[in-house]
Design an enzyme around this catalytic site. Structure first.
Site, short mmCIF file in Angstrom:
data_model
loop_
_atom_site.label_atom_id
_atom_site.label_comp_id
_atom_site.label_asym_id
_atom_site.label_seq_id
_atom_site.Cartn_x
_atom_site.Cartn_y
_atom_site.Cartn_z
N LYS A 50 0.80 -1.21 0.00
CA LYS A 50 0.00 0.00 0.00
C LYS A 50 0.84 1.27 0.00
O LYS A 50 0.37 2.33 -0.34
CB LYS A 50 -0.88 0.02 1.26
CG LYS A 50 -1.87 -1.09 1.38
CD LYS A 50 -2.66 -0.87 2.70
CE LYS A 50 -3.37 -2.12 3.10
NZ LYS A 50 -3.99 -1.93 4.46
N GLY A 51 2.10 1.16 0.41
CA GLY A 51 2.89 2.35 0.71
C GLY A 51 3.06 3.35 -0.42
O GLY A 51 3.27 4.54 -0.17
N GLU A 108 7.47 2.16 -6.25
CA GLU A 108 7.55 1.67 -4.87
C GLU A 108 7.83 2.84 -3.92
O GLU A 108 8.44 3.83 -4.31
CB GLU A 108 8.67 0.62 -4.81
CG GLU A 108 9.05 0.09 -3.46
CD GLU A 108 7.98 -0.78 -2.81
OE1 GLU A 108 6.85 -0.28 -2.65
OE2 GLU A 108 8.29 -1.92 -2.41
N ASP A 109 7.40 2.70 -2.67
CA ASP A 109 7.68 3.77 -1.70
C ASP A 109 9.15 3.76 -1.28
O ASP A 109 9.83 4.77 -1.35
CB ASP A 109 6.75 3.67 -0.47
CG ASP A 109 6.76 2.30 0.20
OD1 ASP A 109 7.40 1.36 -0.34
OD2 ASP A 109 6.13 2.14 1.26
N ASP A 140 14.41 -1.21 0.73
CA ASP A 140 15.14 -1.47 1.97
C ASP A 140 16.11 -2.63 1.68
O ASP A 140 17.19 -2.42 1.14
CB ASP A 140 14.09 -1.81 3.03
CG ASP A 140 14.62 -1.87 4.44
OD1 ASP A 140 15.21 -0.89 4.88
OD2 ASP A 140 14.43 -2.90 5.10
N LYS A 162 17.20 2.94 1.01
CA LYS A 162 18.13 2.83 2.15
C LYS A 162 19.26 1.90 1.72
O LYS A 162 19.19 0.69 1.98
CB LYS A 162 17.42 2.19 3.34
CG LYS A 162 16.44 3.06 4.07
CD LYS A 162 15.92 2.27 5.28
CE LYS A 162 14.70 2.89 5.86
NZ LYS A 162 14.01 2.01 6.82
N PHE A 193 13.56 4.40 10.48
CA PHE A 193 12.24 3.98 10.03
C PHE A 193 11.37 5.21 9.80
O PHE A 193 11.19 6.04 10.68
CB PHE A 193 11.58 3.05 11.05
CG PHE A 193 10.42 2.31 10.46
CD1 PHE A 193 10.62 1.20 9.65
CD2 PHE A 193 9.11 2.76 10.66
CE1 PHE A 193 9.55 0.53 9.07
CE2 PHE A 193 8.04 2.10 10.08
CZ PHE A 193 8.27 0.98 9.28
N ASP A 231 3.44 3.55 6.33
CA ASP A 231 2.83 3.32 7.64
C ASP A 231 3.78 2.66 8.62
O ASP A 231 4.84 2.17 8.26
CB ASP A 231 1.62 2.38 7.47
CG ASP A 231 2.07 0.92 7.24
OD1 ASP A 231 2.96 0.71 6.42
OD2 ASP A 231 1.53 0.02 7.92
N ARG A 272 -0.07 6.95 7.67
CA ARG A 272 -0.01 7.06 6.21
C ARG A 272 -0.41 8.44 5.69
O ARG A 272 0.04 8.86 4.63
CB ARG A 272 -0.95 6.04 5.56
CG ARG A 272 -0.49 4.61 5.65
CD ARG A 272 -1.31 3.75 4.70
NE ARG A 272 -1.23 2.33 5.01
CZ ARG A 272 -0.25 1.53 4.62
NH1 ARG A 272 0.73 1.99 3.90
NH2 ARG A 272 -0.25 0.24 4.95
P1 5GP Z 1 12.37 -4.61 1.18
O1 5GP Z 1 11.81 -5.83 0.53
O2 5GP Z 1 13.14 -3.73 0.21
O3 5GP Z 1 13.16 -4.94 2.39
O4 5GP Z 1 11.16 -3.82 1.76
C1 5GP Z 1 10.48 -2.87 1.06
C2 5GP Z 1 9.21 -2.54 1.80
O5 5GP Z 1 9.46 -2.46 3.20
C3 5GP Z 1 8.71 -1.19 1.42
O6 5GP Z 1 7.81 -1.26 0.36
C4 5GP Z 1 8.01 -0.74 2.67
O7 5GP Z 1 6.68 -1.21 2.66
C5 5GP Z 1 8.75 -1.41 3.77
N1 5GP Z 1 9.71 -0.49 4.42
C6 5GP Z 1 11.06 -0.55 4.39
N2 5GP Z 1 11.60 0.44 5.11
C7 5GP Z 1 10.57 1.14 5.60
C8 5GP Z 1 10.46 2.33 6.41
O8 5GP Z 1 11.44 2.96 6.84
N3 5GP Z 1 9.20 2.74 6.68
C9 5GP Z 1 8.08 2.11 6.24
N4 5GP Z 1 6.92 2.62 6.59
N5 5GP Z 1 8.14 1.01 5.49
C10 5GP Z 1 9.36 0.54 5.16
#
Ligand code: 5GP
Length: 182
Positions: free
Chosen positions: A44-45, A101-102, A105, A133, A154, A161, A167
């Site tokens: 949803k982000g 994508e938001d 990570d 990140k 974070f 969220d 959000r």
């Molecule tokens: P990844 O698969 O790259 O580890 O995770 C990506 C997803 O993790 C993002 O779409 C998001 O939903 C969530 N995410 C990663 N870091 C953060 C953060 O600092 N804040 C929030 N709200 N979500 C995060």
């Protein structure tokens, strides 16, 4: 900003975000001139980012959404398992897809989705991410359009969220550690 005691500080103001989103939109407009990309927002982000970005992109586009879960239930790190909760409704075969994508990570979520779309024979798959990140990366994923690089904190707001909260904050904010480590 809506006042909230769990917020440590503003990382990017609504104004900074809008300026950067416009620049990213201009890059996409240039790169896809004469094409009609399929925009695949990751729920949803990314919902607010998708809405703002596409209103600045000067192209005909198709818009669709995919919903995946990799965090869930109050965690702030990925489980490593990416579960498809809602698939795209449009066929991506032969399409130039831009995954929106938001935040990237570990990179696991986007690399899984990208892999899946390429298996379905998308013509190309590029990634537009509002935040990245890099210090947290576990798998290498190329980000073609990036809003901001951020440190390992974070963040919430602008669609993002923690446990379904925050959000609708207009700014991108750092959440206090106490808010999620208790
Ligand atoms: P990844 O698969 O790259 O580890 O995770 C990506 C997803 O993790 C993002 O779409 C998001 O939903 C969530 N995410 C990663 N870091 C953060 C953060 O600092 N804040 C929030 N709200 N979500 C995060």
């Amino acid at each position: 900003m809506k006042a909230h005691s769990d917020i440590k500080r503003i990382m990017f103001s609504a104004r900074q975000i809008q300026e950067r989103v416009k620049q990213v939109a201009d890059e996409i407009t240039q790169d896809y001139k004469g094409k009609r990309p399929l925009i695949a927002g990751v729920l949803k982000g990314a919902w607010i980012f998708v809405a703002d970005l596409l209103r600045q992109v000067e192209l005909d586009v198709d818009v669709d959404f995919i919903c995946v879960a990799s965090y869930g239930g109050g965690r702030t790190y990925t489980s490593g398992e990416v579960t498809l909760l809602k698939d795209l409704t449009l066929d991506c075969k032969g399409r130039d897809v831009i995954l929106v994508e938001d935040i990237v990570d570990s990179g696991i979520t986007l690399s899984r989705i990208k892999e899946m779309l390429l298996e379905r024979k998308a013509n190309s798959v590029r990634i537009a991410a509002l935040l990245s990140k890099p210090s947290r990366r576990k798998v290498n994923v190329e980000i073609n359009y990036l809003g901001f690089e951020v440190p390992d904190e974070f963040v919430v707001g602008y669609g993002m969220d923690f446990d379904e909260k925050f959000r609708t904050l207009q700014d991108i904010c750092v959440l206090k550690k106490e808010a999620y480590s208790s």
